[in-house]
Motif scaffolding. Sequence first.
Motif, PDB file in Angstrom:
ATOM      1  N   VAL A  11      31.742 -58.780 -49.733  1.00  0.00           N
ATOM      2  CA  VAL A  11      31.088 -57.570 -50.250  1.00  0.00           C
ATOM      3  C   VAL A  11      30.468 -57.892 -51.604  1.00  0.00           C
ATOM      4  O   VAL A  11      30.814 -58.884 -52.235  1.00  0.00           O
ATOM      5  CB  VAL A  11      32.090 -56.390 -50.478  1.00  0.00           C
ATOM      6  CG1 VAL A  11      32.807 -56.009 -49.218  1.00  0.00           C
ATOM      7  CG2 VAL A  11      33.086 -56.717 -51.574  1.00  0.00           C
ATOM      8  N   VAL A  12      29.560 -57.019 -52.035  1.00  0.00           N
ATOM      9  CA  VAL A  12      29.062 -57.078 -53.415  1.00  0.00           C
ATOM     10  C   VAL A  12      29.349 -55.723 -54.027  1.00  0.00           C
ATOM     11  O   VAL A  12      29.087 -54.682 -53.409  1.00  0.00           O
ATOM     12  CB  VAL A  12      27.551 -57.387 -53.468  1.00  0.00           C
ATOM     13  CG1 VAL A  12      26.997 -57.143 -54.873  1.00  0.00           C
ATOM     14  CG2 VAL A  12      27.289 -58.833 -53.056  1.00  0.00           C
ATOM     15  N   ILE A  13      29.907 -55.732 -55.229  1.00  0.00           N
ATOM     16  CA  ILE A  13      30.115 -54.473 -55.961  1.00  0.00           C
ATOM     17  C   ILE A  13      29.152 -54.473 -57.138  1.00  0.00           C
ATOM     18  O   ILE A  13      29.175 -55.375 -57.982  1.00  0.00           O
ATOM     19  CB  ILE A  13      31.573 -54.323 -56.432  1.00  0.00           C
ATOM     20  CG1 ILE A  13      32.488 -54.180 -55.200  1.00  0.00           C
ATOM     21  CG2 ILE A  13      31.719 -53.097 -57.345  1.00  0.00           C
ATOM     22  CD1 ILE A  13      33.958 -54.002 -55.532  1.00  0.00           C
ATOM     23  N   ILE A  14      28.295 -53.476 -57.167  1.00  0.00           N
ATOM     24  CA  ILE A  14      27.253 -53.411 -58.193  1.00  0.00           C
ATOM     25  C   ILE A  14      26.804 -51.955 -58.357  1.00  0.00           C
ATOM     26  O   ILE A  14      26.995 -51.135 -57.451  1.00  0.00           O
ATOM     27  CB  ILE A  14      26.068 -54.332 -57.800  1.00  0.00           C
ATOM     28  CG1 ILE A  14      25.105 -54.519 -58.973  1.00  0.00           C
ATOM     29  CG2 ILE A  14      25.333 -53.813 -56.571  1.00  0.00           C
ATOM     30  CD1 ILE A  14      24.181 -55.713 -58.836  1.00  0.00           C
ATOM     31  N   ASP A  15      26.187 -51.660 -59.474  1.00  0.00           N
ATOM     32  CA  ASP A  15      25.722 -50.299 -59.759  1.00  0.00           C
ATOM     33  C   ASP A  15      24.799 -49.786 -58.638  1.00  0.00           C
ATOM     34  O   ASP A  15      24.016 -50.551 -58.070  1.00  0.00           O
ATOM     35  CB  ASP A  15      24.968 -50.268 -61.089  1.00  0.00           C
ATOM     36  CG  ASP A  15      25.834 -50.745 -62.245  1.00  0.00           C
ATOM     37  OD1 ASP A  15      26.467 -51.811 -62.113  1.00  0.00           O
ATOM     38  OD2 ASP A  15      25.863 -50.080 -63.291  1.00  0.00           O
TER      39      ASP A  15
ATOM     40  N   VAL B 283      30.095 -60.302 -57.587  1.00  0.00           N
ATOM     41  CA  VAL B 283      29.710 -59.401 -58.688  1.00  0.00           C
ATOM     42  C   VAL B 283      28.752 -60.118 -59.642  1.00  0.00           C
ATOM     43  O   VAL B 283      28.617 -61.333 -59.588  1.00  0.00           O
ATOM     44  CB  VAL B 283      30.946 -58.947 -59.512  1.00  0.00           C
ATOM     45  CG1 VAL B 283      31.910 -58.138 -58.678  1.00  0.00           C
ATOM     46  CG2 VAL B 283      31.647 -60.153 -60.131  1.00  0.00           C
ATOM     47  N   GLN B 284      28.123 -59.328 -60.522  1.00  0.00           N
ATOM     48  CA  GLN B 284      27.390 -59.937 -61.624  1.00  0.00           C
ATOM     49  C   GLN B 284      28.370 -60.101 -62.778  1.00  0.00           C
ATOM     50  O   GLN B 284      29.084 -59.171 -63.158  1.00  0.00           O
ATOM     51  CB  GLN B 284      26.207 -59.063 -62.062  1.00  0.00           C
ATOM     52  CG  GLN B 284      25.375 -59.762 -63.134  1.00  0.00           C
ATOM     53  CD  GLN B 284      24.248 -58.915 -63.697  1.00  0.00           C
ATOM     54  OE1 GLN B 284      24.128 -57.731 -63.396  1.00  0.00           O
ATOM     55  NE2 GLN B 284      23.433 -59.529 -64.525  1.00  0.00           N
ATOM     56  N   GLU B 285      28.383 -61.303 -63.312  1.00  0.00           N
ATOM     57  CA  GLU B 285      29.368 -61.652 -64.339  1.00  0.00           C
ATOM     58  C   GLU B 285      29.342 -60.711 -65.549  1.00  0.00           C
ATOM     59  O   GLU B 285      28.274 -60.401 -66.085  1.00  0.00           O
ATOM     60  CB  GLU B 285      29.102 -63.074 -64.822  1.00  0.00           C
ATOM     61  CG  GLU B 285      30.128 -63.569 -65.810  1.00  0.00           C
ATOM     62  CD  GLU B 285      29.883 -65.014 -66.177  1.00  0.00           C
ATOM     63  OE1 GLU B 285      28.727 -65.379 -66.416  1.00  0.00           O
ATOM     64  OE2 GLU B 285      30.855 -65.772 -66.212  1.00  0.00           O
ATOM     65  N   GLY B 286      30.526 -60.286 -65.953  1.00  0.00           N
ATOM     66  CA  GLY B 286      30.662 -59.496 -67.171  1.00  0.00           C
ATOM     67  C   GLY B 286      30.373 -58.021 -67.000  1.00  0.00           C
ATOM     68  O   GLY B 286      30.523 -57.242 -67.943  1.00  0.00           O
TER      69      GLY B 286
ATOM     70  N   ASP C 286      21.739 -62.696 -57.051  1.00  0.00           N
ATOM     71  CA  ASP C 286      22.408 -63.916 -56.581  1.00  0.00           C
ATOM     72  C   ASP C 286      23.686 -63.573 -55.808  1.00  0.00           C
ATOM     73  O   ASP C 286      24.025 -64.248 -54.826  1.00  0.00           O
ATOM     74  CB  ASP C 286      22.754 -64.833 -57.761  1.00  0.00           C
ATOM     75  CG  ASP C 286      21.517 -65.400 -58.433  1.00  0.00           C
ATOM     76  OD1 ASP C 286      20.428 -65.360 -57.812  1.00  0.00           O
ATOM     77  OD2 ASP C 286      21.632 -65.879 -59.579  1.00  0.00           O
ATOM     78  N   ALA C 287      24.375 -62.534 -56.243  1.00  0.00           N
ATOM     79  CA  ALA C 287      25.566 -62.081 -55.515  1.00  0.00           C
ATOM     80  C   ALA C 287      25.156 -61.579 -54.129  1.00  0.00           C
ATOM     81  O   ALA C 287      25.827 -61.836 -53.127  1.00  0.00           O
ATOM     82  CB  ALA C 287      26.278 -60.980 -56.300  1.00  0.00           C
ATOM     83  N   VAL C 288      24.010 -60.896 -54.087  1.00  0.00           N
ATOM     84  CA  VAL C 288      23.500 -60.376 -52.815  1.00  0.00           C
ATOM     85  C   VAL C 288      23.112 -61.538 -51.887  1.00  0.00           C
ATOM     86  O   VAL C 288      23.397 -61.504 -50.680  1.00  0.00           O
ATOM     87  CB  VAL C 288      22.305 -59.426 -53.059  1.00  0.00           C
ATOM     88  CG1 VAL C 288      21.605 -59.070 -51.768  1.00  0.00           C
ATOM     89  CG2 VAL C 288      22.784 -58.159 -53.783  1.00  0.00           C
TER      90      VAL C 288
END
Length: 301
Positions: free
Chosen positions: A232-236, A193-196, A220-222
Amino acid sequence: MMKKSILCLAAAVCTVSLAACGGNSATETTAAPTTAAEAADTTTAAEAENTEDNSAQAEDTESAEETQAEAGSEGGTLVMATNAEFPPYEYHDSAVTGPDGSDIVGIDVEIAAAIAEKMGKELVIEDVQFASIIPEILSGKADFGAAGMTVTEDRLVNVDFSDTYATAVQSIIVTADSEITGPDDLEGKLIGVQEGTTGDLYSTDDFGDDMVERYLKGVDAVQALLQGKVDVVIIDNEPAKVFVSENEGLKLLDAAYAEEEYAIAVKKGNTELLDQINSAIAELKESGKLDEITAKYITAE
Ligand code: GLN
């Protein structure tokens, strides 16, 4: 405690296109003023305000503070805190010049420029780590935060949010060969994830701190996903579409993880600014300009 609604929406409903940045590709993700020290943990990052990297913005900051003294009056600057690593809402594009003269462009930037114009002020953008946006607002370094920010109960303790201007979902990105097909498969998986961000907050809440790897930028998560460091990556959804389209070997799952709404954040109790932002947003909605801005960066399928 964070509340979220887990919705399984078809991609057709919640997303619009893979060609996310009409005209301007979301390239050149030059480093935001972030430091490894700030990344140490969310709390520290959120409290870090005078880091070396931020000192480069000292001049803007001073002018922001001067401006606040004259809030409401014509002229002066209006300082927006953002994290320009979030295409198509805010990102660096070296091929263009944004409204503040930097290379930061995107949907939020255009909305902010319209607000500043309506207020007769000059828009100044402070590009900081995502977790530093609310501290920037609280300290008065920034007048408002516009960063695809989701309205959450926890954030409402510190800031007030404008009327919402977009809906979004937290999407799941996996590698093309992954067996993960939706939110029900996330248990026991390592999540990037992206922090925060809400992706961080929700997945930490649901799966525990140990299962969540935090990165300063979504990209960077990607990269970590591509390198097999996370499952996995969880992001908008909108940045997710951009990152998937820019990297081979990834896929965006149809089933989303959570649904949310974006709004602009101001310091709690700053109703004067909030009213001006809300009336600018209302005008942008009524005139069709908000749709126009959105369509410029997100191409409908
Ligand atoms: N919508 C998410 C949040 O508010 C992510 C925003 C972002 O990364 N800029 O936490």
